[in-house]
Design an enzyme around this catalytic site. Structure first.
Site, PDB file in Angstrom:
ATOM      1  N   ASP A  77     -59.671 -19.982  70.063  1.00  0.00           N
ATOM      2  CA  ASP A  77     -60.087 -21.295  70.721  1.00  0.00           C
ATOM      3  C   ASP A  77     -60.938 -20.553  71.930  1.00  0.00           C
ATOM      4  OD1 ASP A  77     -58.474 -20.517  72.603  1.00  0.00           O
ATOM      5  OD2 ASP A  77     -57.003 -22.283  72.423  1.00  0.00           O
ATOM      6  N   ASP A  87     -59.915 -21.181  75.261  1.00  0.00           N
ATOM      7  CA  ASP A  87     -59.603 -20.185  76.179  1.00  0.00           C
ATOM      8  C   ASP A  87     -59.065 -18.886  75.794  1.00  0.00           C
ATOM      9  OD1 ASP A  87     -59.403 -22.323  77.974  1.00  0.00           O
ATOM     10  OD2 ASP A  87     -57.254 -22.937  77.632  1.00  0.00           O
ATOM     11  N   ASP A 146     -55.970 -16.332  71.093  1.00  0.00           N
ATOM     12  CA  ASP A 146     -56.054 -17.596  70.138  1.00  0.00           C
ATOM     13  C   ASP A 146     -57.420 -17.604  69.976  1.00  0.00           C
ATOM     14  OD1 ASP A 146     -53.312 -18.024  70.719  1.00  0.00           O
ATOM     15  OD2 ASP A 146     -53.678 -19.799  71.901  1.00  0.00           O
ATOM     16  N   GLU A 171     -51.319 -13.692  74.619  1.00  0.00           N
ATOM     17  CA  GLU A 171     -51.797 -14.671  75.515  1.00  0.00           C
ATOM     18  C   GLU A 171     -50.301 -15.685  75.328  1.00  0.00           C
ATOM     19  OE1 GLU A 171     -55.171 -16.593  74.179  1.00  0.00           O
ATOM     20  OE2 GLU A 171     -54.868 -18.475  75.305  1.00  0.00           O
TER      21      GLU A 171
END
Ligand code: 28F
Length: 634
Positions: free
Chosen positions: A500, A502, A498, A425
């Site tokens: 998180d 997102d 990641d 990403e």
């Protein structure tokens, strides 16, 4: 008790016994298809089928399936219990004969439709022969009878082991590891088939439980295949009530349920005599032909074809969820896995039953008819427009240019079996992973930002999405109709996002894309999700990488919190190349989760839920599974 009356009760005279089960152990695939996972699970269906037959005969309302902690499986029902009285021609209890002798009709490809409770018990001896150990309990006449077997041979006579006020049959078996390549049962695989059985036998309650994981489901649907379609569209926006037809012609029964949703995907399940015909066949093509013809003729006769573009079959399948179930006397199953209906007469029969039934329905429901036809016309126009756009962009399209995307940092090895593609990403993660990787066999593809939500887009939009084209080009297989798994340039495609929100979203978008448009990659086991660490903990110059909250607690308890430095990684970009290699890329130390499609229906539901427009169920799902989302293993 009077033997003669009992014989009449269950037609013991009509049972055709062919002999011992040696043949089953010699050529198991003849009876259960194969000796891999599919054949293994078939054992459970074979036993459950007997309970379903007892339900069809009107004597059973509940089937329970349990995967026990020791790996054995128990199937039980509340039917009348297999008869235990002595069969004069054998001098043995009917139960022992059912369990140890091969019956006519038990062959895998000859299984015929039993209207109600005629020939059940068939198939039981096959499962018994292929089990290292099997024990049956029959509750009947106030008593519990039991007998155990090893590889199909009785270990003892049928004996009374207790008393009971209820009736039923219970079988526990351990599959024979001399026969099967794997003897581990998959909960989701069993679960999805049992759910189908519950849909196809409305009113029957089926429970499944996995003692190991504690997972359990209860399936019970009063609406039959109508409920099945409602279930398929459950997290989608459906456009009308389910259309439900039942027809009979020349001894063949057709039951059809269909409903359009506002999406673009086709989701059709077909069955012949309750057997899932995953490869389709004549009944399915009969249905599709009729659907196209009926909708075109309705559109023409009501002047709804504005631009005079005919509706094609593909146009009628956008956003359809449907279940087609036929019952016929002599089903012929074809194809490698015997999951394709071959009876040629079925095409015409299903076609004419669908045409007349659907034609009448449309005339009686003009609002629904109008909406469906408009949707198809809309699809036809979009298809024409997309065709023109594609012709224009074809020349400059990366998919057809043969060259690799500029953003791809490829590996040097050219043997796909050894090669890995890390899909990461953003450019910063791309940078550190490029430096951290082993460039011999690891390639890096950074994607910028969110990729298109394919759940909400038509095909031409997908073909025009830059990130998707880049991904498909790097992988090498192409997309849609041109997809070819043999062209895959990597046998490990590793999604690295990641830890998180997102990251979770991007991972889901990517998985949705693979699931919808490159599913063979998932089926081949090529798709993985990387597990980057959440924390780096340093104490006395010693580094620890921690992958979840629970492990962090454990570690801090162990080494103590004092003078410990704790770093929480928000993104992969925060790790230096060496750390990234150690924690996420080194085959010796990393953890990868392989993505599977054990239960396509369940996965479909989850994707619709996560990607669809209905906000509320999505919020509920995420709240419920927030802790698991990191390991979303679809
Ligand atoms: C867990 C698996 O196998 N259930 C079954 C029955 C009930 C009858 C039956 C079965 C043999 C020769 C018919 C009882 N009473 N669950 C099961 N439940 N088989 S298998 O009969 C087998 C007979 O012909 C049954 C009266 N008639 C039939």
């Amino acid at each position: 008790m009077d033997e003669k009356i009992k014989k009449q009760d269950y037609g013991a005279g009509s049972i055709q016994v062919l002999g011992g089960t040696e043949a089953v152990r010699k050529r198991p695939a003849m009876y259960i298809g194969d000796t891999q996972a599919a054949g293994l699970h078939h054992l459970v269906y074979e036993i459950a089928d007997n309970s379903v037959d007892e339900a069809l005969a009107g004597h059973c309302t509940l089937i329970k399936v349990t995967i026990n902690s020791d790996g054995s499986v128990t199937v039980e029902d509340n039917g009348r219990g297999i008869p235990v009285d002595i069969m004069p021609q054998f001098g043995k209890p009917a139960l022992e004969i059912v369990m140890t002798r091969l019956h006519a009709g038990g062959k895998f490809d000859h299984r015929t439709y039993k209207v109600s409770g005629g020939l059940h018990g068939v198939g039981m001896s096959v499962v018994n022969a292929l089990s290292e150990k099997l024990t049956v309990y029959v509750s009947r006449d106030g008593k519990v009878y039991s007998q155990s077997y090893s590889r199909g041979k009785p270990l003892n006579d049928v004996t009374v082991v207790g008393s009971s006020e209820v009736t039923g049959t219970k079988v526990t078996f351990v599959p024979d590891n001399q026969i099967f390549e794997t003897t581990e049962f998959n909960f989701d695989t069993l679960s999805s088939r049992l759910r189908e059985l519950a849909f196809l036998n409305s009113g029957l309650r089926i429970e499944i439980k996995d003692e190991g994981s504690g997972k359990e489901h209860v399936f019970s649907y009063d609406g039959g295949i109508k409920s099945f379609v409602e279930f398929l569209n459950q997290n989608k926006v459906s456009l009308h009530q389910v259309i439900h037809l039942k027809k009979e012609k020349d001894g063949t029964q057709l039951e059809l349920a269909m409903q359009y949703n506002d999406g673009y995907l086709e989701n059709i399940f077909s069955f012949a005599n309750t057997i899932n015909t995953a490869e389709g066949g004549t009944h399915l093509s009969g249905f599709k032909t009729a659907l196209t013809r009926t909708l075109n003729s309705y559109a023409e006769s009501h002047n709804l074809l504005k631009q005079k573009i005919k509706i094609s079959s593909n146009d009628t399948l956008e956003g359809i969820s449907a279940v087609i179930s036929v019952r016929l006397t002599d089903p012929q199953f074809e194809g490698q896995t015997k999951r394709k209906l071959g009876n040629s007469e079925l095409k015409g029969l299903v076609d004419s039953m669908t045409s007349s039934g659907l034609g009448a329905y449309l005339e009686e429901h003009p609002k629904i008819a109008r909406m469906i036809v408009d949707k198809c016309v809309n699809a036809a126009e979009a298809r024409e427009a997309a065709k023109k756009a594609r012709e224009l962009t074809r020349r400059k399209s990366a998919l057809n240019s043969g060259s690799l995307p500029g953003k791809l940092a490829d590996c040097s090895n050219r043997n796909p079996e050894e090669c890995e593609l890390y899909v990461v990403e953003g450019d910063s993660a791309g940078g550190s992973s490029k430096q951290g990787r082993n460039r011999e066999f690891q390639a890096i593809l950074p994607l910028r930002g969110k990729i298109l939500n394919v759940e909400k887009a038509r095909l031409h939009k997908i073909f025009n999405s830059r990130e998707i084209v880049t991904l498909a080009t790097a992988i090498g297989t192409g997309l849609g109709n041109e997809f070819d798994i043999k062209k895959a340039r990597y046998h490990k495609i590793i999604i690295t996002c990641d830890a998180d929100v997102d990251g979770a979203h991007i991972r889901t978008l990517l998985l949705t894309f693979f699931f919808r448009y490159m599913r063979p990659l998932i089926e081949a086991g090529y798709i993985y999700v990387a597990q980057p660490p959440l924390y780096r903990v340093v104490k006395n110059k010693k580094e620890h990488y921690v992958y979840n909250e629970a492990k962090l607690k454990e570690l801090l308890n162990e080494i103590g919190k004092e003078e410990t430095s704790l770093q929480r990684y928000k993104g992969l970009g925060e790790m230096n190349p060496n750390q990234l290699w150690q924690t996420t890329m080194d085959p010796e130390t990393r953890t990868l989760v392989r993505v599977g499609v054990e239960d396509a229906v369940e996965a479909d539901k989850i994707f619709s839920l996560l990607m669809g427009e209905d906000v509320e169920p999505r919020r509920q799902f995420i709240e419920k599974h927030a802790l698991e989302v990191r390991n979303l293993d679809v």
